[in-house]
Write an enzyme that holds these catalytic residues in place. Structure first.
Site, PDB file in Angstrom:
ATOM      1  N   LYS A  91       1.013  -1.045  -0.094  1.00  0.00           N
ATOM      2  CA  LYS A  91       0.028  -0.086  -0.121  1.00  0.00           C
ATOM      3  C   LYS A  91       0.685   1.330  -0.007  1.00  0.00           C
ATOM      4  O   LYS A  91       1.685   1.485   0.763  1.00  0.00           O
ATOM      5  CB  LYS A  91      -0.891   0.065   1.091  1.00  0.00           C
ATOM      6  CG  LYS A  91      -1.693   1.417   1.356  1.00  0.00           C
ATOM      7  CD  LYS A  91      -2.848   1.166   1.990  1.00  0.00           C
ATOM      8  CE  LYS A  91      -2.306   1.945   3.400  1.00  0.00           C
ATOM      9  NZ  LYS A  91      -3.448   1.874   4.369  1.00  0.00           N
TER      10      LYS A  91
HETATM   11  C1  5RP Z   1      -2.647   5.252   8.576  1.00  0.00           C
HETATM   12  C2  5RP Z   1      -2.967   4.190   7.439  1.00  0.00           C
HETATM   13  C3  5RP Z   1      -4.291   4.409   6.756  1.00  0.00           C
HETATM   14  O1  5RP Z   1      -4.927   2.900   6.659  1.00  0.00           O
HETATM   15  C4  5RP Z   1      -4.203   4.670   5.426  1.00  0.00           C
HETATM   16  O2  5RP Z   1      -3.440   5.890   5.430  1.00  0.00           O
HETATM   17  C5  5RP Z   1      -5.162   4.543   4.515  1.00  0.00           C
HETATM   18  O3  5RP Z   1      -6.144   5.627   5.204  1.00  0.00           O
HETATM   19  P1  5RP Z   1      -6.337   6.862   4.271  1.00  0.00           P
HETATM   20  O4  5RP Z   1      -7.015   6.700   2.783  1.00  0.00           O
HETATM   21  O5  5RP Z   1      -7.161   7.691   5.110  1.00  0.00           O
HETATM   22  O6  5RP Z   1      -4.817   7.487   4.104  1.00  0.00           O
HETATM   23  O7  5RP Z   1      -2.118   3.302   7.052  1.00  0.00           O
HETATM   24  O8  5RP Z   1      -1.120   5.090   8.812  1.00  0.00           O
END
Ligand code: 5RP
Length: 260
Positions: free
Chosen positions: A172
């Site tokens: 991610k």
């Molecule tokens: C926080 C995270 C969140 O899961 C990630 O950032 C996804 O959330 P957003 O779309 O609000 O950024 O890993 O550290």
């Protein structure tokens, strides 16, 4: 990759489309009751039918999620820092046994390449991959961006590739120009994008569309869904882009059309 690992991944990344819409609500582990998540259960309930998976902590799942729900859990198992301190100073906060008890379909931690505790976060990931491989539980690595890191394809490609090399099963990261270079750097490891800070809905939908067009398999979005003025409409719109390859305009109509 063993059967169990493949089965868990296919619960998250849907075989029909090869794509996924993950709903991220794990922010509380370092942000506390961030806007929209104070009453996490109330926020999440109407969104669950449209999410392919839920990214959440063990405390949140026990407090706010009905165990009768049928949704794959991506369990946030790292933490140890807050927004008041150095964000890269993360440890593993949940062991693999508890992840198995919770019936997690994946486990996740953040890796801060270039951050003050870069090595420690890479070590966290390596330990999770070792455990995940032992029990057939995929590991989703979040390339967290340190305060003063430029979110360009060079940096995000570096961070994502390091996570791939350590053995992460899903990456991610954040969308950036030339995102195809980040996807290429990850080889066959599927990549999803975080939404990041709240944007105007049209921009968030455009970003989702551009990420898919550049080879991402989906999104792991939080704030741009649950902080929207129409969260259900927004996740429906994101799904239209991710799973039905709808255009941004078509998706925006879905978001607008379902406003009460
Ligand atoms: C926080 C995270 C969140 O899961 C990630 O950032 C996804 O959330 P957003 O779309 O609000 O950024 O890993 O550290």
């Amino acid at each position: 990759m063993n059967w169990g690992m493949k089965n868990r991944i296919s619960r998250i990344i849907k075989p029909k489309s090869g794509r996924c819409v993950m709903l991220a609500v794990d922010h509380g582990y370092f942000q506390g009751p961030t806007t929209g998540l104070a009453n996490l259960g109330k926020t999440v309930e109407p969104l669950l039918p449209y999410a392919d998976a839920l990214m959440i902590t063990r405390g949140a799942i026990r407090n706010w999620i009905d165990p009768a729900v049928d949704i794959p859990i991506i369990l946030r198992v790292s933490g140890g820092q807050s927004i008041l301190k150095e964000l890269s100073n993360e440890i593993i906060t949940t062991n693999i046994e508890d992840a198995i008890r919770i019936n997690a379909s994946a486990i996740t931690c953040s890796v801060y390449v270039g951050g003050e505790y870069e090595k420690e976060t890479i070590d966290n990931l390596s330990k999770l991959v070792d455990e995940g491989e032992k029990y057939g539980i995929p590991v989703l690595a979040v390339t967290a961006v340190g305060k003063d890191m430029a979110r360009d394809s060079r940096y995000l490609g570096l961070a994502s590739r390091i996570c791939v090399e350590i053995g992460a099963h899903i990456i991610k990261t954040y969308y950036t120009e030339e995102f195809e270079k980040v996807v290429e750097a990850c080889g066959n490891v599927p990549v999803v994008i975080a939404g990041g800070k709240k944007l105007p809905e049209m921009e968030a939908l455009q970003m989702s569309h551009d990420a898919i067009s550049s080879g991402a398999v989906g999104v792991d979005m939080g704030r741009n869904i649950f902080q929207s003025d129409n969260p259900v409409g927004m996740i429906q719109a994101v799904r239209a882009i991710v799973h039905e390859s709808k255009s941004v305009d078509e998706a925006y109509e879905i978001y607008e059309g379902s406003k009460k």
